[in-house]
Structures are given as structure tokens and as C-alpha cells.
Enzyme design. Structure first.
Site, short mmCIF file in Angstrom:
data_model
loop_
_atom_site.label_atom_id
_atom_site.label_comp_id
_atom_site.label_asym_id
_atom_site.label_seq_id
_atom_site.Cartn_x
_atom_site.Cartn_y
_atom_site.Cartn_z
CG PHE A 146 -1.88 1.24 1.09
CD1 PHE A 146 -3.04 1.17 0.33
CD2 PHE A 146 -1.56 2.46 1.68
CE1 PHE A 146 -3.87 2.28 0.17
CE2 PHE A 146 -2.38 3.58 1.53
CZ PHE A 146 -3.54 3.48 0.79
CG ASP A 231 5.50 4.09 1.94
OD1 ASP A 231 5.43 4.80 2.97
OD2 ASP A 231 4.54 3.94 1.16
CE LYS A 260 -1.34 7.02 6.75
NZ LYS A 260 -0.95 5.92 5.87
C1 PLP Z 1 -1.10 6.03 4.38
C2 PLP Z 1 -0.02 5.51 3.54
C3 PLP Z 1 0.31 6.10 2.31
C4 PLP Z 1 -0.51 7.22 1.69
O1 PLP Z 1 -0.58 8.37 2.47
P1 PLP Z 1 -1.73 9.46 2.19
O2 PLP Z 1 -1.39 10.59 3.10
O3 PLP Z 1 -3.03 8.81 2.54
O4 PLP Z 1 -1.66 9.80 0.75
C5 PLP Z 1 1.40 5.61 1.62
N1 PLP Z 1 2.13 4.58 2.09
C6 PLP Z 1 1.84 3.99 3.27
C7 PLP Z 1 2.70 2.87 3.75
C8 PLP Z 1 0.75 4.41 4.02
O5 PLP Z 1 0.44 3.79 5.16
#
Ligand code: PLP
Length: 405
Positions: A146, A231, A260
Site C-alpha cells: 500500500f 515507505d 502521517k
Molecule cells: C497512508 C499511507 C500512504 C498514503 O498516504 P496518504 O497521506 O493517505 O496519501 C502511503 N504509504 C503507506 C505505507 C501508508 O500507510
């Protein structure tokens, strides 16, 4: 104690059902106030927040130091655009680089934008530095990943629903099974410019890779001149018991993506972070964002980062997470298949024979604990890292009540 769904909540649910796009399936709770690990709904019921907005609230709701920084900045300057400089962005990026051990950072707003930034960065690095032929660059990603919701990013998702109806998709991505170093090795070609990976998969169901996977990936990337892109949008900033989850493997990626919790639960702030070898492929006009690096966001992110470091939230997550996971495993339940995770990023996997995780989340909500299912069978517990042992005891009692039955 069980909360009844009262009339005020029902009115809000009806309104949002009528006027909102139906792109989410939230629990039927309407919140109006939050403080620390606690939130209150419009009917006055109190809940323990065990989701923390998918780890965007690692510092808790309305942390006083973050609110102070936000208020101060609201009273001075909020937005300049990158057409001009402002006095918050430089200090923010310096502090972010010092905390992470990289040379440069590029500020964006949402996580998906920072992922997109890393894709552009590593492709351009491939062409300009590594010497890959034009438009041939390949990026390797993992099954069950994700990384966000843009059209390019959902194009390399393995979740059919994320893609259904949204094609055609951006080419140039190759998928390997998560945690499979041999598959990574086999997938690398001379055109491979990057390996984009979560150090622990969050939305995929709190999936911990085999021990040493990130270290093996680091070695393969180094040997083949492939950029390792971590990520850490969800796993980063203390969540898994280290400042970044890859630290568990004793490695350092080439490009680090954060978001986040960098916004302290107040304002969206994200960044792609790297050394100049990668970052300096960007020249004026190559990439940008109207709001990225704005002084309000930068001031908030500086405070958010300070809270993580000064309150030693990574160590706290490591200590409390280990203890909490042990206690969760000790609950005798006919429904639980496995409890897994790192630090305060914990997944309780519900047996297929017990049905999906969602009804358990609804039952938890009715007893005053907010958690959300991910990938049908997994209840994720990811409270603010400021949570106390006493508050986790409250959670354990409710969880035992719901899962023990
Ligand atoms: C939440 C998340 C994203 C995307 O972040 P947004 O602020 O919702 O665009 C990307 N990678 C990971 C691992 C995430 O948990």
C-alpha cells in the site's frame, strides 16, 4: 458497559450518507472531541482511540506542544508558496535531515505525493546518473503493498478493488512477493532503478517480513546499483519501536518517505528524503507543490518531530508494544489465529471460521474502543505512542471481553 447508538449520531450518519461520496465504510461513530488517546462522540460517549488515524496521531490528539506551535504560526504567516522563501521551511528540513541522517528533504503534503516524488526522483536518477536508456526504467514493488491512491500508485497495487475501473495504468513497475529476497534478486535487470518497499506492511494486514529481509534487500540494491526506497509513512516516526522500522535490520535506505505522524495529527505534511546523489536530479521546474513546505505545515512538523524525539516515543512503543502483544497473546479466544506486529503496530488475525474482523471492530466500538479492520481478517491496534500502561489495561479488558466470548 455498552454504548447505545443515540439519535444525534444517527442524524449525522444520515447526512453524510446523503452528501458524501461513498468511498469509505467507516464505523458508525461520529466524533467531536479528542485529547491524548481519548475521543468523544456527539452523544457524549468516550472511546479509546486504538487506530490513531492510521498512525498519523502518534503524538496523540491535540498534543499541547504541537498546538502551541500551530497557534503561534497561525498568528504570523501561513502560506507563501515556493515562489518565495519562508523562515520555517529551512529549519524544518534541517531538523528532518538531522533526525534521519540524510542530506536533503523535499516537502510535500500527503503520503501519496511523497511516494510520487520518490518515483520521479529515482526514475530521473536512473536516466541521468545510472545511465538507463530513456523510458526504460523499472521499479520493483511488492505484492500486497500500500503506497497511496493516485492513478500511478494504484496501477502497481495487487488489490483488485484499488484498480478496478481506474486504468490504463503507468507502466514500469514489476511485482515480487513481499519478503522474498530471491525473487527480488531475480527481478532486478540493468534497467532497475528502484525497489519501493514498506519495512512492515500496514494496510496489507500488519505483515512482518521474514527476519533480515530488509538487510538482504539492502545488499542486493547496493550490489546492483538500485535505489532502496523505504515507505515509512505508516511505520515511521516511532510506531514500530524504532524511529524507522528499517533500523530493526540495521540498514539505511537510499530514499526515505515519511508522512502521517510528521503532521502531528494537525496538518498534512510529508517528505521524500535522500542524499544529494538522488535529490540533486531535481532542477527548478521539475517538480513542486503549492502547499509543500508552507510555514504553517513546517512549524507544525518541527513540533511534531520534536515531540517524537524528546518524549522518546520510539523506545516507549518498543517497551509497551512488546508487553501489550504478550498480553494479547495470553487472551484465551476461539477466534484468534495470530497476534503479530512490531512496537505499537499490532495485528490480531481473526480465524476465517470466525468470519471477518469487521463485526469484532463494531463490538469493540460498542464497548468504547476504536479499532479498524484491515484486509478483512485483521484487527489493527495502533494507539497513540503516548498511551500509558493503565490505558492499555483498559484496552485489554475490552479486547478480552470481545474476543474471549
Ligand atoms: C497512508 C499511507 C500512504 C498514503 O498516504 P496518504 O497521506 O493517505 O496519501 C502511503 N504509504 C503507506 C505505507 C501508508 O500507510
Amino acid at each position: 458497559m455498552t454504548y447505545a447508538t443515540a439519535s444525534k449520531t444517527q442524524a449525522y450518519l444520515a447526512e453524510v450518507d446523503q452528501f458524501s461520496a461513498h468511498n469509505y465504510h467507516p464505523l458508525p461513530v461520529v466524533l467531536e472531541r479528542g485529547e491524548g488517546v481519548w475521543v468523544w462522540d456527539v452523544d457524549g460517549n468516550r472511546y479509546l482511540d486504538m487506530l490513531s488515524a492510521y498512525s498519523a496521531l502518534n503524538q496523540g490528539h491535540r498534543h499541547p506542544a504541537i498546538l502551541d506551535a500551530a497557534r503561534k504560526q497561525l498568528d504570523t504567516l501561513t502560506l507563501t508558496s515556493r515562489a518565495f522563501h519562508n523562515d520555517q521551511m529551512g529549519p524544518f528540513l534541517r531538523e528532518l535531515c538531522e533526525a534521519t541522517g540524510f542530506e536533503r528533504a523535499l516537502p510535500m503534503n500527503t503520503g501519496a505525493e511523497a511516494v510520487e516524488t520518490s518515483i520521479k526522483m529515482v526514475r530521473k536518477w536512473g536516466y541521468k546518473v545510472k545511465g538507463v536508456e530513456a523510458d526504460k526504467a523499472e521499479i520493483i514493488v511488492c505484492e500486497n503493498n500500500f503506497h497511496g491512491r493516485t492513478t500511478t500508485i494504484v496501477g502497481f497495487s495487487s488489490e483488485p478493488q484499488y484498480k478496478d475501473g481506474f486504468g490504463p495504468f503507468t507502466p514500469g513497475f514489476k511485482e515480487i512477493p513481499y519478503g522474498d529476497a530471491a525473487a527480488l534478486k531475480a527481478a532486478i535487470t540493468p534497467n532497475t532503478v528502484g525497489f519501493l518497499v514498506e519495512s512492515l506492511q500496514g494496510e496489507g494486514g500488519v505483515v512482518v517480513p521474514p527476519a533480515g529481509f530488509m538487510a538482504k534487500a539492502r545488499k542486493l540494491c547496493t550490489e546492483n546499483r538500485v535505489a532502496l526506497i523505504a515507505d515509512e509513512i505508516q511505520t515511521g516516526l516511532g510506531r514500530t519501536g524504532r524511529l524507522f522500522c528499517y533500523e530493526w535490520d540495521g540498514i539505511r535506505p537510499d530514499i526515505l518517505i515519511v508522512g502521517k505522524a510528521l503532521g502531528g495529527g494537525v496538518y498534512p505534511v510529508s517528505a521524500a528524503i535522500a542524499d544529494s546523489e538522488y535529490m540533486d536530479v531535481f532542477h527548478p521546474g521539475d517538480h513542486g507543490s503549492t502547499f509543500g513546505g508552507n510555514p504553517l505545515g513546517a512549524a507544525i512538523a518541527r513540533a511534531a518531530l520534536r515531540v517524537i524525539l524528546e518524549e522518546e516515543l520510539p523506545a516507549r512503543a518498543a517497551r509497551l508494544g512488546e508487553w501489550f502483544m504478550e498480553r494479547l497473546r495470553a487472551i484465551s479466544s476461539p477466534h484468534v489465529q495470530e497476534v503479530r506486529g512490531k512496537g505499537l503496530m499490532i495485528g490480531v488475525v481473526i480465524k476465517e471460521s470466525s468470519g471477518p474482523a469487521r463485526p469484532f471492530c463494531v463490538a469493540l466500538e460498542h464497548k468504547g474502543l476504536l479499532a479498524k479492520e484491515t484486509h478483512h481478517q485483521v484487527i489493527r491496534f495502533a494507539p497513540p505512542l503516548t498511551i500509558t500502561e493503565e490505558e492499555l489495561e483498559v484496552a485489554l479488558e475490552i479486547v478480552a471481553d470481545v474476543l474471549g466470548a
